[in-house]
Design a protein around this motif. Structure first.
Motif, PDB file in Angstrom:
ATOM      1  N   ALA A 174       0.830  -1.206   0.000  1.00  0.00           N
ATOM      2  CA  ALA A 174       0.000   0.000   0.000  1.00  0.00           C
ATOM      3  C   ALA A 174       0.863   1.254   0.000  1.00  0.00           C
ATOM      4  CB  ALA A 174      -0.929  -0.006   1.203  1.00  0.00           C
ATOM      5  N   PHE A 175       1.985   1.235   0.740  1.00  0.00           N
ATOM      6  CA  PHE A 175       2.842   2.412   0.794  1.00  0.00           C
ATOM      7  C   PHE A 175       3.480   2.691  -0.564  1.00  0.00           C
ATOM      8  CE2 PHE A 175       3.345   1.181   5.449  1.00  0.00           C
ATOM      9  CZ  PHE A 175       2.401   2.097   5.857  1.00  0.00           C
ATOM     10  N   ILE A 176       3.957   1.640  -1.239  1.00  0.00           N
ATOM     11  CA  ILE A 176       4.545   1.821  -2.561  1.00  0.00           C
ATOM     12  C   ILE A 176       3.496   2.316  -3.541  1.00  0.00           C
ATOM     13  CG2 ILE A 176       5.565   0.610  -4.526  1.00  0.00           C
ATOM     14  CD1 ILE A 176       7.007  -1.197  -2.532  1.00  0.00           C
ATOM     15  N   ASP A 177       2.288   1.755  -3.436  1.00  0.00           N
ATOM     16  CA  ASP A 177       1.212   2.132  -4.345  1.00  0.00           C
ATOM     17  C   ASP A 177       0.916   3.628  -4.255  1.00  0.00           C
ATOM     18  OD1 ASP A 177      -1.299   0.879  -5.975  1.00  0.00           O
ATOM     19  OD2 ASP A 177      -1.940   2.583  -4.763  1.00  0.00           O
ATOM     20  N   GLY A 178       1.068   4.201  -3.054  1.00  0.00           N
ATOM     21  CA  GLY A 178       0.753   5.608  -2.864  1.00  0.00           C
ATOM     22  C   GLY A 178       1.611   6.545  -3.692  1.00  0.00           C
ATOM     23  N   THR A 179       2.803   6.083  -4.129  1.00  0.00           N
ATOM     24  CA  THR A 179       3.689   6.954  -4.906  1.00  0.00           C
ATOM     25  C   THR A 179       4.061   6.385  -6.273  1.00  0.00           C
ATOM     26  OG1 THR A 179       5.577   5.969  -3.720  1.00  0.00           O
ATOM     27  CG2 THR A 179       4.721   8.052  -2.881  1.00  0.00           C
ATOM     28  N   VAL A 180       3.983   5.062  -6.428  1.00  0.00           N
ATOM     29  CA  VAL A 180       4.455   4.449  -7.666  1.00  0.00           C
ATOM     30  C   VAL A 180       3.488   4.665  -8.824  1.00  0.00           C
ATOM     31  CG1 VAL A 180       3.413   2.159  -7.324  1.00  0.00           C
ATOM     32  CG2 VAL A 180       5.540   2.352  -8.588  1.00  0.00           C
ATOM     33  N   VAL A 181       2.197   4.678  -8.555  1.00  0.00           N
ATOM     34  CA  VAL A 181       1.205   4.757  -9.634  1.00  0.00           C
ATOM     35  C   VAL A 181       1.246   6.111 -10.334  1.00  0.00           C
ATOM     36  CG1 VAL A 181      -1.265   4.720 -10.165  1.00  0.00           C
ATOM     37  CG2 VAL A 181      -0.307   3.022  -8.615  1.00  0.00           C
TER      38      VAL A 181
END
Length: 527
Positions: A32-39
Protein backbone atom coordinates in the motif's frame (compact mmCIF):
# COMPACT_ATOMS: atom_id res chain seq x y z
CA UNK A 1 -8.04 -0.11 15.62
CA UNK A 2 -5.36 1.07 18.00
CA UNK A 3 -7.44 1.66 21.10
CA UNK A 4 -9.09 -1.73 20.74
CA UNK A 5 -5.77 -3.31 19.97
CA UNK A 6 -4.11 -1.98 23.09
CA UNK A 7 -6.80 -3.57 25.20
CA UNK A 8 -5.76 -7.03 24.05
CA UNK A 9 -3.30 -9.01 26.10
CA UNK A 10 0.29 -8.72 24.94
CA UNK A 11 3.13 -11.09 25.70
CA UNK A 12 6.86 -10.57 25.26
CA UNK A 13 8.27 -12.12 22.11
CA UNK A 14 11.71 -13.50 21.46
CA UNK A 15 13.93 -11.39 19.25
CA UNK A 16 13.70 -13.97 16.47
CA UNK A 17 9.90 -14.12 16.58
CA UNK A 18 9.71 -10.33 16.73
CA UNK A 19 11.75 -10.07 13.54
CA UNK A 20 9.30 -12.37 11.73
CA UNK A 21 6.33 -10.32 12.94
CA UNK A 22 7.98 -7.10 11.79
CA UNK A 23 8.79 -8.66 8.42
CA UNK A 24 5.19 -9.80 7.88
CA UNK A 25 3.69 -6.42 8.75
CA UNK A 26 6.26 -4.39 6.82
CA UNK A 27 6.10 -6.50 3.64
CA UNK A 28 2.31 -6.56 3.56
CA UNK A 29 1.76 -2.89 4.29
CA UNK A 30 4.59 -1.88 1.94
CA UNK A 31 2.34 -2.82 -0.99
CA UNK A 32 0.00 0.00 0.00
CA UNK A 33 2.84 2.41 0.79
CA UNK A 34 4.54 1.82 -2.56
CA UNK A 35 1.21 2.13 -4.35
CA UNK A 36 0.75 5.61 -2.86
CA UNK A 37 3.69 6.95 -4.91
CA UNK A 38 4.45 4.45 -7.67
CA UNK A 39 1.21 4.76 -9.63
CA UNK A 40 1.40 8.53 -10.18
CA UNK A 41 4.70 8.26 -12.06
CA UNK A 42 3.18 5.68 -14.41
CA UNK A 43 0.01 7.67 -15.19
CA UNK A 44 1.34 9.41 -18.34
CA UNK A 45 2.46 6.05 -19.76
CA UNK A 46 -0.87 4.40 -18.86
CA UNK A 47 -2.73 7.31 -20.46
CA UNK A 48 -0.81 6.90 -23.72
CA UNK A 49 -0.97 3.09 -23.78
CA UNK A 50 -4.70 2.86 -23.06
CA UNK A 51 -5.61 6.00 -25.10
CA UNK A 52 -7.27 7.50 -22.05
CA UNK A 53 -8.25 10.99 -20.97
CA UNK A 54 -7.02 12.76 -17.86
CA UNK A 55 -10.40 12.09 -16.21
CA UNK A 56 -9.78 8.38 -16.74
CA UNK A 57 -6.42 8.77 -15.01
CA UNK A 58 -8.19 10.55 -12.17
CA UNK A 59 -10.43 7.50 -11.80
CA UNK A 60 -7.41 5.17 -11.74
CA UNK A 61 -6.30 6.99 -8.58
CA UNK A 62 -9.74 7.85 -7.19
CA UNK A 63 -11.26 4.36 -7.44
CA UNK A 64 -8.53 3.06 -5.13
CA UNK A 65 -8.72 5.99 -2.74
CA UNK A 66 -12.52 5.97 -2.57
CA UNK A 67 -12.83 2.47 -1.14
CA UNK A 68 -9.74 2.84 1.01
CA UNK A 69 -11.04 6.04 2.61
CA UNK A 70 -14.59 4.73 3.03
CA UNK A 71 -13.72 1.35 4.50
CA UNK A 72 -10.50 1.83 6.46
CA UNK A 73 -12.35 2.27 9.78
CA UNK A 74 -14.44 -0.82 9.04
CA UNK A 75 -11.24 -2.74 8.22
CA UNK A 76 -9.87 -2.01 11.70
CA UNK A 77 -13.14 -3.10 13.33
CA UNK A 78 -13.21 -6.36 11.38
CA UNK A 79 -9.71 -7.17 12.60
CA UNK A 80 -10.68 -6.53 16.22
CA UNK A 81 -13.73 -8.74 15.84
CA UNK A 82 -12.69 -11.68 13.64
CA UNK A 83 -8.94 -11.76 14.17
CA UNK A 84 -6.30 -9.28 13.11
CA UNK A 85 -4.07 -11.82 11.40
CA UNK A 86 -7.04 -13.24 9.47
CA UNK A 87 -8.31 -9.88 8.19
CA UNK A 88 -4.79 -8.63 7.47
CA UNK A 89 -4.08 -11.80 5.48
CA UNK A 90 -7.33 -11.51 3.53
CA UNK A 91 -6.44 -7.89 2.76
CA UNK A 92 -3.06 -8.96 1.36
CA UNK A 93 -4.67 -11.68 -0.78
CA UNK A 94 -7.32 -9.30 -2.16
CA UNK A 95 -4.75 -6.57 -2.82
CA UNK A 96 -2.45 -9.01 -4.63
CA UNK A 97 -5.21 -10.51 -6.79
CA UNK A 98 -6.45 -7.03 -7.70
CA UNK A 99 -2.86 -6.04 -8.58
CA UNK A 100 -2.70 -9.00 -10.94
CA UNK A 101 -5.89 -7.90 -12.66
CA UNK A 102 -4.54 -4.32 -12.85
CA UNK A 103 -1.55 -5.62 -14.78
CA UNK A 104 -3.76 -7.72 -17.06
CA UNK A 105 -6.12 -4.85 -17.89
CA UNK A 106 -6.59 -4.27 -21.62
CA UNK A 107 -8.65 -1.10 -21.27
CA UNK A 108 -9.05 1.70 -18.75
CA UNK A 109 -12.45 0.48 -17.47
CA UNK A 110 -10.92 -2.85 -16.38
CA UNK A 111 -8.03 -1.04 -14.71
CA UNK A 112 -10.38 1.26 -12.77
CA UNK A 113 -12.46 -1.71 -11.57
CA UNK A 114 -9.34 -3.58 -10.44
CA UNK A 115 -8.11 -0.49 -8.62
CA UNK A 116 -11.38 -0.30 -6.70
CA UNK A 117 -10.85 -3.88 -5.49
CA UNK A 118 -7.30 -2.94 -4.54
CA UNK A 119 -8.75 -0.19 -2.36
CA UNK A 120 -10.93 -2.68 -0.50
CA UNK A 121 -7.89 -4.86 0.15
CA UNK A 122 -5.93 -1.83 1.30
CA UNK A 123 -8.66 -0.92 3.79
CA UNK A 124 -8.17 -4.35 5.39
CA UNK A 125 -4.37 -4.50 5.46
CA UNK A 126 -3.40 -0.89 6.30
CA UNK A 127 -4.98 -0.77 9.81
CA UNK A 128 -4.23 -4.46 10.36
CA UNK A 129 -0.44 -4.15 10.15
CA UNK A 130 -0.16 -1.61 12.97
CA UNK A 131 -2.77 -3.41 15.08
CA UNK A 132 -0.76 -6.66 14.87
CA UNK A 133 2.37 -4.87 16.05
CA UNK A 134 0.50 -3.30 18.94
CA UNK A 135 -0.97 -6.57 20.19
CA UNK A 136 1.98 -8.92 19.68
CA UNK A 137 4.73 -6.77 21.20
CA UNK A 138 4.91 -5.93 24.89
CA UNK A 139 4.69 -2.27 25.96
CA UNK A 140 8.46 -2.23 26.43
CA UNK A 141 9.09 -3.50 22.88
CA UNK A 142 6.23 -1.74 21.14
CA UNK A 143 7.81 1.67 20.63
CA UNK A 144 10.87 0.25 18.91
CA UNK A 145 8.75 -2.05 16.74
CA UNK A 146 6.46 0.74 15.58
CA UNK A 147 9.50 2.97 14.98
CA UNK A 148 11.03 0.30 12.74
CA UNK A 149 7.72 -0.12 10.91
CA UNK A 150 7.43 3.66 10.41
CA UNK A 151 10.99 3.95 9.11
CA UNK A 152 10.36 1.11 6.67
CA UNK A 153 7.16 2.81 5.51
CA UNK A 154 9.12 5.99 4.78
CA UNK A 155 11.76 4.04 2.84
CA UNK A 156 9.12 2.20 0.80
CA UNK A 157 7.31 5.45 0.05
CA UNK A 158 10.58 7.01 -1.10
CA UNK A 159 11.46 4.03 -3.29
CA UNK A 160 8.04 4.02 -4.97
CA UNK A 161 8.57 6.76 -7.59
CA UNK A 162 12.08 5.58 -8.50
CA UNK A 163 11.06 1.92 -8.72
CA UNK A 164 7.95 2.83 -10.71
CA UNK A 165 9.93 5.01 -13.11
CA UNK A 166 12.53 2.27 -13.67
CA UNK A 167 9.86 -0.38 -14.31
CA UNK A 168 7.95 1.81 -16.76
CA UNK A 169 11.12 2.70 -18.69
CA UNK A 170 12.65 -0.79 -18.80
CA UNK A 171 9.61 -3.09 -18.74
CA UNK A 172 6.04 -1.79 -18.73
CA UNK A 173 3.64 0.16 -16.52
CA UNK A 174 1.99 -3.20 -15.83
CA UNK A 175 4.96 -4.24 -13.70
CA UNK A 176 4.23 -1.57 -11.09
CA UNK A 177 1.30 -3.83 -10.17
CA UNK A 178 3.00 -7.19 -10.71
CA UNK A 179 5.69 -6.39 -8.11
CA UNK A 180 3.01 -6.79 -5.43
CA UNK A 181 2.67 -10.53 -6.14
CA UNK A 182 6.05 -11.72 -4.74
CA UNK A 183 5.71 -9.30 -1.82
CA UNK A 184 2.30 -10.79 -1.01
CA UNK A 185 3.52 -14.39 -1.24
CA UNK A 186 6.44 -13.79 1.13
CA UNK A 187 4.30 -11.74 3.55
CA UNK A 188 1.55 -14.38 3.68
CA UNK A 189 4.05 -17.20 4.22
CA UNK A 190 5.63 -15.43 7.17
CA UNK A 191 2.25 -14.30 8.49
CA UNK A 192 0.74 -17.78 8.75
CA UNK A 193 3.92 -19.48 9.94
CA UNK A 194 5.15 -17.02 12.57
CA UNK A 195 2.48 -14.47 13.55
CA UNK A 196 -0.05 -15.42 16.26
CA UNK A 197 -3.73 -14.58 15.94
CA UNK A 198 -5.25 -11.90 18.14
CA UNK A 199 -8.63 -10.25 18.53
CA UNK A 200 -10.40 -7.94 20.94
CA UNK A 201 -12.36 -10.31 23.18
CA UNK A 202 -14.38 -7.36 24.49
CA UNK A 203 -15.63 -6.52 21.00
CA UNK A 204 -19.41 -6.16 20.91
CA UNK A 205 -19.62 -7.72 17.46
CA UNK A 206 -20.96 -4.61 15.75
CA UNK A 207 -19.66 -3.21 12.49
CA UNK A 208 -21.20 -0.02 11.15
CA UNK A 209 -21.99 -1.34 7.68
CA UNK A 210 -24.71 1.25 7.17
CA UNK A 211 -22.20 4.03 7.81
CA UNK A 212 -19.63 2.43 5.49
CA UNK A 213 -22.15 2.05 2.66
CA UNK A 214 -23.46 5.60 3.03
CA UNK A 215 -19.93 7.01 3.19
CA UNK A 216 -19.01 5.14 -0.01
CA UNK A 217 -22.18 6.31 -1.80
CA UNK A 218 -21.70 9.88 -0.58
CA UNK A 219 -18.05 10.18 -1.53
CA UNK A 220 -18.53 8.14 -4.72
CA UNK A 221 -21.42 10.25 -5.99
CA UNK A 222 -19.59 13.47 -5.21
CA UNK A 223 -16.35 12.35 -6.88
CA UNK A 224 -18.23 10.98 -9.92
CA UNK A 225 -20.07 14.27 -10.43
CA UNK A 226 -16.92 16.36 -10.07
CA UNK A 227 -14.73 14.27 -12.38
CA UNK A 228 -17.34 13.71 -15.10
CA UNK A 229 -18.29 17.40 -15.11
CA UNK A 230 -15.04 17.98 -16.99
CA UNK A 231 -16.32 15.83 -19.87
CA UNK A 232 -20.09 16.30 -19.73
CA UNK A 233 -20.56 19.71 -18.13
CA UNK A 234 -22.39 20.49 -14.90
CA UNK A 235 -25.77 20.61 -16.63
CA UNK A 236 -25.65 16.95 -17.72
CA UNK A 237 -28.14 14.74 -15.80
CA UNK A 238 -25.43 12.22 -14.88
CA UNK A 239 -23.29 14.97 -13.37
CA UNK A 240 -25.84 16.77 -11.25
CA UNK A 241 -27.49 13.44 -10.45
CA UNK A 242 -24.16 12.15 -9.12
CA UNK A 243 -23.60 15.32 -7.11
CA UNK A 244 -27.09 15.16 -5.61
CA UNK A 245 -26.61 11.48 -4.76
CA UNK A 246 -23.29 12.28 -3.12
CA UNK A 247 -24.69 15.15 -1.05
CA UNK A 248 -27.70 13.07 0.00
CA UNK A 249 -25.44 10.15 0.90
CA UNK A 250 -23.21 12.32 3.09
CA UNK A 251 -26.22 13.90 4.83
CA UNK A 252 -27.67 10.44 5.53
CA UNK A 253 -24.25 9.30 6.71
CA UNK A 254 -24.11 12.12 9.27
CA UNK A 255 -27.67 11.33 10.40
CA UNK A 256 -26.87 7.61 10.72
CA UNK A 257 -23.72 8.35 12.73
CA UNK A 258 -25.67 10.54 15.13
CA UNK A 259 -28.25 7.80 15.78
CA UNK A 260 -26.03 4.71 15.67
CA UNK A 261 -25.13 2.85 18.87
CA UNK A 262 -21.69 1.99 17.47
CA UNK A 263 -20.87 4.61 14.79
CA UNK A 264 -17.73 4.43 12.68
CA UNK A 265 -17.49 8.22 13.10
CA UNK A 266 -18.71 9.53 16.48
CA UNK A 267 -19.67 13.13 15.69
CA UNK A 268 -19.24 14.10 19.34
CA UNK A 269 -15.46 13.97 18.85
CA UNK A 270 -15.70 17.18 16.85
CA UNK A 271 -16.79 19.08 19.96
CA UNK A 272 -13.07 19.46 20.54
CA UNK A 273 -11.88 22.60 18.75
CA UNK A 274 -8.34 21.24 18.52
CA UNK A 275 -9.52 17.89 17.13
CA UNK A 276 -11.70 19.62 14.53
CA UNK A 277 -8.98 22.11 13.57
CA UNK A 278 -6.30 19.43 13.20
CA UNK A 279 -8.54 17.36 10.94
CA UNK A 280 -9.44 20.37 8.77
CA UNK A 281 -5.71 21.05 8.51
CA UNK A 282 -5.21 17.43 7.44
CA UNK A 283 -7.85 17.89 4.73
CA UNK A 284 -6.16 21.04 3.39
CA UNK A 285 -2.52 19.97 3.67
CA UNK A 286 -2.92 16.48 2.26
CA UNK A 287 -5.34 17.74 -0.39
CA UNK A 288 -2.70 20.19 -1.62
CA UNK A 289 0.05 17.54 -1.44
CA UNK A 290 -1.83 14.80 -3.29
CA UNK A 291 -3.08 17.26 -5.91
CA UNK A 292 0.51 18.28 -6.66
CA UNK A 293 1.74 14.67 -6.68
CA UNK A 294 -0.99 13.73 -9.18
CA UNK A 295 -0.38 16.48 -11.73
CA UNK A 296 3.39 16.93 -11.40
CA UNK A 297 4.36 13.76 -13.38
CA UNK A 298 2.35 14.99 -16.37
CA UNK A 299 4.37 18.22 -16.28
CA UNK A 300 7.71 16.46 -15.89
CA UNK A 301 7.14 13.77 -18.53
CA UNK A 302 4.89 15.45 -21.12
CA UNK A 303 6.16 19.04 -20.89
CA UNK A 304 9.72 18.93 -19.55
CA UNK A 305 10.59 15.67 -21.40
CA UNK A 306 11.75 13.75 -18.32
CA UNK A 307 11.92 10.00 -18.58
CA UNK A 308 9.83 8.01 -16.11
CA UNK A 309 12.87 7.12 -13.99
CA UNK A 310 14.03 10.74 -13.85
CA UNK A 311 10.50 11.89 -13.02
CA UNK A 312 10.33 9.40 -10.17
CA UNK A 313 13.74 10.40 -8.84
CA UNK A 314 12.69 14.06 -8.95
CA UNK A 315 10.38 13.42 -5.98
CA UNK A 316 13.08 11.86 -3.77
CA UNK A 317 14.24 15.11 -2.09
CA UNK A 318 10.66 15.91 -1.09
CA UNK A 319 9.91 12.43 0.26
CA UNK A 320 13.20 12.16 2.16
CA UNK A 321 12.66 15.66 3.56
CA UNK A 322 9.29 14.58 4.94
CA UNK A 323 10.88 11.58 6.66
CA UNK A 324 13.78 13.62 8.05
CA UNK A 325 11.71 16.53 9.32
CA UNK A 326 9.04 14.26 10.81
CA UNK A 327 11.68 12.84 13.13
CA UNK A 328 13.05 16.30 13.99
CA UNK A 329 9.68 17.92 14.60
CA UNK A 330 8.67 15.05 16.87
CA UNK A 331 11.69 15.82 19.06
CA UNK A 332 11.41 19.60 19.14
CA UNK A 333 7.65 19.57 19.71
CA UNK A 334 8.22 18.67 23.34
CA UNK A 335 10.12 21.95 23.85
CA UNK A 336 8.16 24.48 21.79
CA UNK A 337 4.76 22.81 21.45
CA UNK A 338 2.73 21.77 18.40
CA UNK A 339 1.23 25.14 17.49
CA UNK A 340 4.36 26.94 16.21
CA UNK A 341 5.23 23.92 14.05
CA UNK A 342 1.69 23.73 12.66
CA UNK A 343 1.91 27.38 11.64
CA UNK A 344 5.46 27.37 10.26
CA UNK A 345 5.27 24.02 8.44
CA UNK A 346 2.29 24.91 6.21
CA UNK A 347 3.79 28.33 5.43
CA UNK A 348 7.02 26.67 4.25
CA UNK A 349 5.00 24.19 2.16
CA UNK A 350 3.17 27.17 0.63
CA UNK A 351 6.55 28.58 -0.44
CA UNK A 352 7.28 25.28 -2.20
CA UNK A 353 3.99 25.30 -4.10
CA UNK A 354 4.56 28.94 -5.07
CA UNK A 355 7.98 28.04 -6.49
CA UNK A 356 6.33 25.31 -8.58
CA UNK A 357 3.92 27.93 -9.92
CA UNK A 358 6.78 30.21 -10.91
CA UNK A 359 8.93 27.68 -12.78
CA UNK A 360 8.98 27.78 -16.57
CA UNK A 361 8.45 25.06 -19.14
CA UNK A 362 11.92 23.70 -19.84
CA UNK A 363 14.47 26.37 -19.04
CA UNK A 364 16.87 25.82 -16.16
CA UNK A 365 18.32 22.69 -14.58
CA UNK A 366 16.58 20.54 -11.98
CA UNK A 367 18.78 21.98 -9.23
CA UNK A 368 17.78 25.54 -10.07
CA UNK A 369 14.09 25.08 -10.90
CA UNK A 370 12.60 22.03 -9.20
CA UNK A 371 14.88 21.16 -6.28
CA UNK A 372 14.17 24.29 -4.15
CA UNK A 373 10.42 23.75 -4.57
CA UNK A 374 10.68 20.03 -3.75
CA UNK A 375 12.72 20.74 -0.63
CA UNK A 376 10.42 23.50 0.61
CA UNK A 377 7.34 21.33 0.05
CA UNK A 378 8.92 18.28 1.71
CA UNK A 379 10.39 20.15 4.66
CA UNK A 380 7.13 22.01 5.25
CA UNK A 381 5.03 18.86 5.20
CA UNK A 382 7.60 17.02 7.31
CA UNK A 383 7.41 19.67 10.01
CA UNK A 384 3.62 19.14 10.17
CA UNK A 385 3.37 15.35 10.36
CA UNK A 386 4.28 14.66 14.00
CA UNK A 387 2.52 17.67 15.60
CA UNK A 388 -0.58 17.13 13.44
CA UNK A 389 -0.87 13.49 14.50
CA UNK A 390 -0.15 14.40 18.12
CA UNK A 391 -2.80 17.13 18.07
CA UNK A 392 -5.42 14.69 16.79
CA UNK A 393 -4.50 11.93 19.25
CA UNK A 394 -4.02 14.17 22.29
CA UNK A 395 -7.25 16.15 21.92
CA UNK A 396 -9.47 13.15 22.71
CA UNK A 397 -9.64 10.74 25.62
CA UNK A 398 -7.21 7.82 25.37
CA UNK A 399 -10.04 5.30 24.90
CA UNK A 400 -10.78 7.02 21.55
CA UNK A 401 -7.14 7.15 20.39
CA UNK A 402 -7.42 4.32 17.88
CA UNK A 403 -10.61 5.77 16.42
CA UNK A 404 -9.03 9.23 16.20
CA UNK A 405 -5.98 7.82 14.40
CA UNK A 406 -8.11 5.84 11.93
CA UNK A 407 -10.35 8.83 11.28
CA UNK A 408 -7.38 11.10 10.62
CA UNK A 409 -6.02 8.58 8.11
CA UNK A 410 -9.42 8.37 6.42
CA UNK A 411 -9.55 12.16 6.16
CA UNK A 412 -6.11 12.26 4.52
CA UNK A 413 -7.31 9.77 1.87
CA UNK A 414 -10.54 11.74 1.44
CA UNK A 415 -8.44 14.87 0.93
CA UNK A 416 -6.72 13.16 -1.99
CA UNK A 417 -10.07 12.17 -3.50
CA UNK A 418 -11.52 15.67 -3.34
CA UNK A 419 -8.35 17.50 -4.37
CA UNK A 420 -7.69 15.41 -7.47
CA UNK A 421 -11.33 15.77 -8.57
CA UNK A 422 -11.63 19.51 -7.89
CA UNK A 423 -8.19 20.48 -9.19
CA UNK A 424 -8.90 18.37 -12.28
CA UNK A 425 -11.87 20.62 -13.02
CA UNK A 426 -9.72 23.73 -12.53
CA UNK A 427 -6.87 22.62 -14.77
CA UNK A 428 -9.17 21.42 -17.58
CA UNK A 429 -11.20 24.64 -17.67
CA UNK A 430 -8.03 26.74 -17.50
CA UNK A 431 -6.46 24.63 -20.27
CA UNK A 432 -9.48 25.03 -22.54
CA UNK A 433 -9.72 28.77 -21.90
CA UNK A 434 -6.06 29.34 -22.73
CA UNK A 435 -6.10 27.01 -25.74
CA UNK A 436 -9.14 28.79 -27.19
CA UNK A 437 -7.21 32.04 -27.01
CA UNK A 438 -4.22 30.52 -28.84
CA UNK A 439 -6.43 29.00 -31.54
CA UNK A 440 -8.30 32.26 -32.10
CA UNK A 441 -5.08 34.27 -32.30
CA UNK A 442 -3.44 31.88 -34.76
CA UNK A 443 -6.59 31.61 -36.94
CA UNK A 444 -6.13 27.89 -37.64
CA UNK A 445 -8.48 26.23 -40.16
CA UNK A 446 -11.81 25.24 -38.58
CA UNK A 447 -11.28 21.58 -39.49
CA UNK A 448 -8.13 21.45 -37.31
CA UNK A 449 -9.90 23.18 -34.46
CA UNK A 450 -12.82 20.74 -34.63
CA UNK A 451 -10.55 17.69 -34.70
CA UNK A 452 -8.59 19.01 -31.73
CA UNK A 453 -11.76 19.28 -29.63
CA UNK A 454 -11.88 15.50 -29.13
CA UNK A 455 -8.30 15.57 -27.77
CA UNK A 456 -8.71 18.35 -25.21
CA UNK A 457 -9.57 16.00 -22.34
CA UNK A 458 -6.05 14.53 -22.61
CA UNK A 459 -4.50 17.93 -21.73
CA UNK A 460 -0.76 17.87 -22.56
CA UNK A 461 -1.10 14.46 -24.23
CA UNK A 462 -3.54 15.81 -26.84
CA UNK A 463 -2.62 14.55 -30.31
CA UNK A 464 -2.22 16.98 -33.21
CA UNK A 465 -4.60 16.30 -36.16
CA UNK A 466 -2.95 14.37 -39.00
CA UNK A 467 -3.98 17.03 -41.54
CA UNK A 468 -1.81 19.71 -39.88
CA UNK A 469 1.21 21.04 -41.73
CA UNK A 470 4.64 20.99 -40.04
CA UNK A 471 4.28 24.68 -39.21
CA UNK A 472 0.82 24.11 -37.75
CA UNK A 473 2.11 21.11 -35.76
CA UNK A 474 4.76 23.33 -34.14
CA UNK A 475 2.23 26.07 -33.38
CA UNK A 476 -0.35 23.68 -31.96
CA UNK A 477 2.25 21.84 -29.85
CA UNK A 478 3.36 25.14 -28.33
CA UNK A 479 -0.26 26.15 -27.73
CA UNK A 480 -1.07 22.85 -25.98
CA UNK A 481 2.02 23.04 -23.76
CA UNK A 482 1.43 26.68 -22.87
CA UNK A 483 -2.21 25.94 -22.06
CA UNK A 484 -1.28 23.03 -19.80
CA UNK A 485 1.30 25.14 -17.96
CA UNK A 486 -1.28 27.89 -17.48
CA UNK A 487 -3.61 25.42 -15.73
CA UNK A 488 -0.75 23.75 -13.85
CA UNK A 489 0.46 27.04 -12.40
CA UNK A 490 -3.09 27.90 -11.34
CA UNK A 491 -3.48 24.71 -9.31
CA UNK A 492 -0.04 25.27 -7.75
CA UNK A 493 -1.24 28.69 -6.54
CA UNK A 494 -4.39 27.04 -5.19
CA UNK A 495 -2.24 24.49 -3.34
CA UNK A 496 -0.21 27.34 -1.84
CA UNK A 497 -3.45 29.00 -0.72
CA UNK A 498 -4.63 25.76 0.90
CA UNK A 499 -1.38 25.48 2.86
CA UNK A 500 -1.63 29.09 4.03
CA UNK A 501 -5.25 28.48 5.10
CA UNK A 502 -4.03 25.50 7.15
CA UNK A 503 -1.56 27.78 8.96
CA UNK A 504 -4.36 30.20 9.83
CA UNK A 505 -6.52 27.35 11.14
CA UNK A 506 -3.63 26.24 13.37
CA UNK A 507 -3.39 29.79 14.71
CA UNK A 508 -7.11 29.84 15.56
CA UNK A 509 -7.80 26.30 16.76
CA UNK A 510 -4.75 24.50 18.15
CA UNK A 511 -4.92 24.82 21.94
CA UNK A 512 -1.73 23.74 23.71
CA UNK A 513 -3.52 23.38 27.05
CA UNK A 514 -5.84 20.82 25.43
CA UNK A 515 -2.87 18.84 24.18
CA UNK A 516 -1.34 18.83 27.64
CA UNK A 517 -4.39 17.56 29.48
CA UNK A 518 -5.65 15.26 26.68
CA UNK A 519 -9.08 15.07 28.29
CA UNK A 520 -11.12 17.80 26.68
CA UNK A 521 -13.96 15.45 25.76
CA UNK A 522 -13.51 12.66 28.25
CA UNK A 523 -17.19 12.89 29.18
CA UNK A 524 -18.43 12.59 25.61
CA UNK A 525 -19.98 9.27 24.64
CA UNK A 526 -20.97 7.71 21.35
CA UNK A 527 -24.31 8.55 19.78
Amino acid sequence: MLDSAIQAKTTPRTTFTGIWILAATILGSSMAFIDGTVVNVALPSIQTNLHASVSHMQWVVEAYGLFLASLILVGGSLGDMFGRRRIYGLGIILFALASLFCGWSTNVAQLIAARAIQGIGGAMLVPGSLAILTTTFSPEERGRAIGTWSASAAIMTALGPVLGGWLVEHASWRWIFYINIPLAIVALTILYLHVPESRNEASEGQVDWKGAILATIGLGGLIFGLIESSNLGFTHPLVWGGLLLGIAGLILFAWAQHHSEAPMLPLALFQSRTFSGANVMTLLLYGALYGVLFFMPFNLIQIRDYGELAAGAAFLPAILSVALMSHWSGKIMGRIGARPLLIGGPLLAAVGYSLFALMGAKEGSYIVTLLPAMLAMGLGMGICVAPLTTSVMSSVHTRYSGLASGLNNAISYTAALLAIALLGIVILYAFNHQLDGHLTEAAHPSILVEELKTERSKLAAAEIPMAATPEQVAQLTTAIHDSFLYGFRLIMWIAAGMAMAAALIALWTIDESTLLCSSEIEHVGFG
